[in-house]
Design a protein around this motif. Structure first.
Motif, PDB file in Angstrom:
ATOM      1  N   VAL A  82       0.847  -1.200   0.000  1.00 15.83           N
ATOM      2  CA  VAL A  82       0.000   0.000   0.000  1.00 15.83           C
ATOM      3  C   VAL A  82       0.883   1.251   0.000  1.00 15.83           C
ATOM      4  O   VAL A  82       1.743   1.401   0.862  1.00 15.83           O
ATOM      5  N   PRO A  83       0.674   2.155  -0.979  1.00 19.39           N
ATOM      6  CA  PRO A  83       1.480   3.376  -1.023  1.00 19.39           C
ATOM      7  C   PRO A  83       1.236   4.239   0.225  1.00 19.39           C
ATOM      8  O   PRO A  83       0.092   4.371   0.675  1.00 19.39           O
ATOM      9  N   GLU A  84       2.302   4.805   0.749  1.00 18.67           N
ATOM     10  CA  GLU A  84       2.197   5.647   1.936  1.00 18.67           C
ATOM     11  C   GLU A  84       1.186   6.763   1.704  1.00 18.67           C
ATOM     12  O   GLU A  84       1.183   7.412   0.661  1.00 18.67           O
ATOM     13  N   GLY A  85       0.304   6.945   2.667  1.00 16.58           N
ATOM     14  CA  GLY A  85      -0.706   7.983   2.576  1.00 16.58           C
ATOM     15  C   GLY A  85      -1.939   7.600   1.781  1.00 16.58           C
ATOM     16  O   GLY A  85      -2.846   8.410   1.599  1.00 16.58           O
ATOM     17  N   HIS A  86      -2.000   6.356   1.288  1.00 16.19           N
ATOM     18  CA  HIS A  86      -3.124   5.921   0.457  1.00 16.19           C
ATOM     19  C   HIS A  86      -3.800   4.664   1.013  1.00 16.19           C
ATOM     20  O   HIS A  86      -4.387   3.894   0.245  1.00 16.19           O
ATOM     21  N   ALA A  87      -3.742   4.465   2.309  1.00 14.75           N
ATOM     22  CA  ALA A  87      -4.377   3.286   2.897  1.00 14.75           C
ATOM     23  C   ALA A  87      -5.890   3.382   2.726  1.00 14.75           C
ATOM     24  O   ALA A  87      -6.494   4.397   3.069  1.00 14.75           O
ATOM     25  N   PRO A  88      -6.518   2.333   2.192  1.00 19.28           N
ATOM     26  CA  PRO A  88      -7.968   2.363   1.998  1.00 19.28           C
ATOM     27  C   PRO A  88      -8.708   1.973   3.275  1.00 19.28           C
ATOM     28  O   PRO A  88      -8.102   1.497   4.241  1.00 19.28           O
TER      29      PRO A  88
END
Length: 112
Positions: A82-88
């Motif tokens: 998961v890209p940092e700052g983009h957690a769903p």
């Protein structure tokens, strides 16, 4: 308009509607939950790309584990993916999966 991709009798792998993409549950190959999770997420990446989306646009993920004892091992792979700052928004639970060899299944909804 609803667009269905890779549609069979039972399901479509991708459904697009109103700027949102829905993926069918993805499972992966491998012996360990980490191997299956990595393969599963690779499949998610490919389907999202085909649908015109990406992991940065995931809105929600639902994760089923055959055994919650695998939670930490699955999370190691997930957290690196998961890209940092983009957690769903995410839920994870234990379920009996379609085959005894499966240890993880991931369902993703994303913006296009």
């Amino acid at each position: 308009m609803i667009e269905r991709m890779h549609t069979g009798t039972r399901m479509s792998k991708i459904v697009k509607h109103n700027g949102v993409v829905y993926l069918c549950g993805q499972v992966g190959a491998g012996e360990t939950v980490a191997e299956q999770t990595r393969d599963c997420l690779s499949r998610v990446d490919a389907l999202l790309q085909e649908a015109g989306s990406s992991r940065e646009k995931i809105l929600q993920a639902i994760i089923w584990l055959a055994d919650m004892d695998d939670f930490a091992e699955m999370n190691e792979v997930w957290d690196a993916w998961v890209p940092e700052g983009h957690a769903p928004a995410r839920a994870c639970g234990e379920a009996r999966l379609a085959r005894d060899t499966l240890r993880v299944e991931i369902i993703v909804t994303a913006a296009i």
